[in-house]
Design a protein around this motif. Structure first.
Motif, PDB file in Angstrom:
ATOM      1  N   VAL A  10       0.976  -0.950   0.382  1.00  0.00           N
ATOM      2  CA  VAL A  10      -0.141  -0.110   0.002  1.00  0.00           C
ATOM      3  C   VAL A  10       1.038   1.510   0.045  1.00  0.00           C
ATOM      4  N   SER A  11       0.633   2.809  -0.547  1.00  0.00           N
ATOM      5  CA  SER A  11       1.290   3.339  -1.002  1.00  0.00           C
ATOM      6  C   SER A  11       0.894   4.214   0.506  1.00  0.00           C
ATOM      7  N   LEU A  12       1.929   5.455   0.829  1.00  0.00           N
ATOM      8  CA  LEU A  12       2.512   5.721   1.906  1.00  0.00           C
ATOM      9  C   LEU A  12       0.847   6.858   1.573  1.00  0.00           C
ATOM     10  N   ASP A  13       0.345   7.343   1.199  1.00  0.00           N
ATOM     11  CA  ASP A  13      -0.842   8.485   0.290  1.00  0.00           C
ATOM     12  C   ASP A  13      -2.138   7.340   0.985  1.00  0.00           C
ATOM     13  N   ASN A  14      -1.621   6.272   0.009  1.00  0.00           N
ATOM     14  CA  ASN A  14      -3.415   5.476   0.916  1.00  0.00           C
ATOM     15  C   ASN A  14      -3.809   5.097   1.806  1.00  0.00           C
ATOM     16  N   LEU A  15      -2.257   4.420   2.406  1.00  0.00           N
ATOM     17  CA  LEU A  15      -2.472   4.456   3.387  1.00  0.00           C
ATOM     18  C   LEU A  15      -2.835   5.577   4.997  1.00  0.00           C
ATOM     19  N   TYR A  16      -2.367   6.562   4.823  1.00  0.00           N
ATOM     20  CA  TYR A  16      -2.485   8.401   4.971  1.00  0.00           C
ATOM     21  C   TYR A  16      -3.977   8.051   5.429  1.00  0.00           C
ATOM     22  N   GLY A  17      -4.257   8.292   3.688  1.00  0.00           N
ATOM     23  CA  GLY A  17      -6.205   9.076   3.942  1.00  0.00           C
ATOM     24  C   GLY A  17      -6.979   7.822   4.498  1.00  0.00           C
ATOM     25  N   THR A  18      -6.504   6.038   4.443  1.00  0.00           N
ATOM     26  CA  THR A  18      -7.300   5.994   4.648  1.00  0.00           C
ATOM     27  C   THR A  18      -7.556   5.422   6.170  1.00  0.00           C
ATOM     28  N   HIS A  19      -6.331   5.750   7.422  1.00  0.00           N
ATOM     29  CA  HIS A  19      -6.046   5.098   8.447  1.00  0.00           C
ATOM     30  C   HIS A  19      -5.867   6.421   9.436  1.00  0.00           C
ATOM     31  N   ARG A  20      -5.584   7.960   8.560  1.00  0.00           N
ATOM     32  CA  ARG A  20      -5.212   9.056   9.649  1.00  0.00           C
ATOM     33  C   ARG A  20      -6.110   9.200  10.451  1.00  0.00           C
ATOM     34  N   GLY A  21      -7.921   8.749  10.172  1.00  0.00           N
ATOM     35  CA  GLY A  21      -8.867   9.372  11.481  1.00  0.00           C
ATOM     36  C   GLY A  21      -8.302   8.840  12.674  1.00  0.00           C
ATOM     37  N   TRP A  22      -8.038   6.992  11.961  1.00  0.00           N
ATOM     38  CA  TRP A  22      -8.870   5.976  13.380  1.00  0.00           C
ATOM     39  C   TRP A  22      -7.416   6.488  13.594  1.00  0.00           C
ATOM     40  N   LEU A  23      -5.773   6.293  13.387  1.00  0.00           N
ATOM     41  CA  LEU A  23      -4.989   6.562  14.758  1.00  0.00           C
ATOM     42  C   LEU A  23      -5.237   7.771  15.385  1.00  0.00           C
ATOM     43  N   SER A  56       2.829  -3.705   3.720  1.00  0.00           N
ATOM     44  CA  SER A  56       1.830  -4.622   3.094  1.00  0.00           C
ATOM     45  C   SER A  56       0.745  -4.195   3.000  1.00  0.00           C
ATOM     46  N   ALA A  57      -0.218  -4.522   2.421  1.00  0.00           N
ATOM     47  CA  ALA A  57      -2.243  -4.100   2.725  1.00  0.00           C
ATOM     48  C   ALA A  57      -2.605  -5.574   3.914  1.00  0.00           C
ATOM     49  N   ARG A  58      -1.984  -5.883   3.907  1.00  0.00           N
ATOM     50  CA  ARG A  58      -2.032  -7.828   5.048  1.00  0.00           C
ATOM     51  C   ARG A  58      -2.768  -6.821   6.333  1.00  0.00           C
ATOM     52  N   ALA A  59      -2.304  -6.198   6.833  1.00  0.00           N
ATOM     53  CA  ALA A  59      -2.226  -5.617   8.634  1.00  0.00           C
ATOM     54  C   ALA A  59      -2.058  -3.714   8.864  1.00  0.00           C
ATOM     55  N   PRO A  60      -2.574  -3.242   8.216  1.00  0.00           N
ATOM     56  CA  PRO A  60      -1.937  -1.906   8.004  1.00  0.00           C
ATOM     57  C   PRO A  60      -1.991  -1.092   9.660  1.00  0.00           C
ATOM     58  N   ARG A  61      -2.904  -1.342   9.723  1.00  0.00           N
ATOM     59  CA  ARG A  61      -3.719  -0.699  11.221  1.00  0.00           C
ATOM     60  C   ARG A  61      -2.451  -1.183  12.455  1.00  0.00           C
ATOM     61  N   ALA A  62      -2.550  -2.250  12.346  1.00  0.00           N
ATOM     62  CA  ALA A  62      -1.459  -3.060  13.147  1.00  0.00           C
ATOM     63  C   ALA A  62       0.485  -2.484  13.113  1.00  0.00           C
ATOM     64  N   LEU A  63       0.433  -2.308  11.799  1.00  0.00           N
ATOM     65  CA  LEU A  63       1.753  -1.705  11.896  1.00  0.00           C
ATOM     66  C   LEU A  63       1.448  -0.384  12.173  1.00  0.00           C
ATOM     67  N   LEU A  64       0.775   0.517  13.044  1.00  0.00           N
ATOM     68  CA  LEU A  64       0.434   1.907  12.874  1.00  0.00           C
ATOM     69  C   LEU A  64       0.438   2.092  14.440  1.00  0.00           C
ATOM     70  N   VAL A  65      -0.038   1.102  14.678  1.00  0.00           N
ATOM     71  CA  VAL A  65      -0.207   0.997  16.135  1.00  0.00           C
ATOM     72  C   VAL A  65       1.174   0.491  17.561  1.00  0.00           C
ATOM     73  N   ARG A  66       2.152  -0.253  16.237  1.00  0.00           N
ATOM     74  CA  ARG A  66       3.214  -0.783  16.805  1.00  0.00           C
ATOM     75  C   ARG A  66       4.038   0.527  16.734  1.00  0.00           C
ATOM     76  N   ILE A  67       3.948   1.223  15.975  1.00  0.00           N
ATOM     77  CA  ILE A  67       4.653   2.449  15.886  1.00  0.00           C
ATOM     78  C   ILE A  67       4.356   3.737  16.387  1.00  0.00           C
ATOM     79  N   ALA A  68       3.234   4.229  16.359  1.00  0.00           N
ATOM     80  CA  ALA A  68       2.137   5.178  17.406  1.00  0.00           C
ATOM     81  C   ALA A  68       2.335   4.015  19.117  1.00  0.00           C
ATOM     82  N   ARG A  69       2.689   2.959  19.559  1.00  0.00           N
ATOM     83  CA  ARG A  69       3.034   2.477  21.130  1.00  0.00           C
ATOM     84  C   ARG A  69       3.953   3.239  21.080  1.00  0.00           C
TER      85      ARG A  69
END
Length: 172
Positions: A10-23, A56-69
């Motif tokens: 997944v592109s960073l732009d797509n990840l940002y647009g899709t998951h920024r609000g949730w994060l 990876s598009a498989r678990a993008p939120r898990a990656l975001l949570v790991r970094i954010a934690r």
């Protein structure tokens, strides 16, 4: 992270647009502060940008949570260090208070030291801090911790080597 041939990226732009609000919502609930949450959202995506690896598009939120934690832990550690430092300043005569620039530099140094020590096992870290900051001998540290003097020597040497490597070795 290695991607299998069947994984999509997944592109960073797509990840940002899709998951920024949730994060942002997740961090706001964790921190209780919208401004800090917004800062950490940006820092999370910045970490992804500078790591320059496929996502990876498989678990993008898990990656975001790991970094954010990790960033939240860093935030809490910085906050605790700053409070402890400011509490120590209150104990000093006002004429001895350092300038804001010196306070900022001191807090940055304390944060770097805390990061260095985070990589140590608790027993090693405790022996090292007692020896270095407690002005105790190896024998006195050993008595306080209930271990042998030789164990304290090994712990202190291990901590020094760890800090040296962290400061002077370049990542491979």
């Amino acid at each position: 992270m290695s991607l299998h041939e069947t994984d999509s990226i997944v592109s960073l732009d797509n990840l940002y647009g899709t998951h920024r609000g949730w994060l942002l919502g997740w961090l706001r609930r964790s921190l209780g502060c919208s401004q800090h949450a917004a800062d950490l959202v940006q820092d999370t995506f910045l970490r992804l940008l500078v790591r320059d690896q496929p996502i990876s598009a498989r678990a993008p939120r898990a990656l975001l949570v790991r970094i954010a934690r990790g960033l939240v832990v860093d935030h809490w550690r910085r906050d605790a260090l700053e409070r402890a430092y400011l509490d120590a300043l209150v104990q000093m005569p006002e004429a001895s208070h350092p300038s804001p620039e010196v306070r900022h530099e001191a807090l940055q140094c304390l944060e770097r030291i805390a990061q260095l020590l985070d990589g140590l096992k608790p027993a090693v870290r405790e022996a090292f801090l007692l020896y270095q900051l407690g002005d105790l001998s190896h024998v006195q540290v050993a008595q306080q911790l209930g271990v042998s003097s030789r164990t304290v020597e090994r712990h202190v040497a291990s901590a020094l080597l760890h800090c040296y490597k962290a400061c002077f070795e370049t990542p491979q």
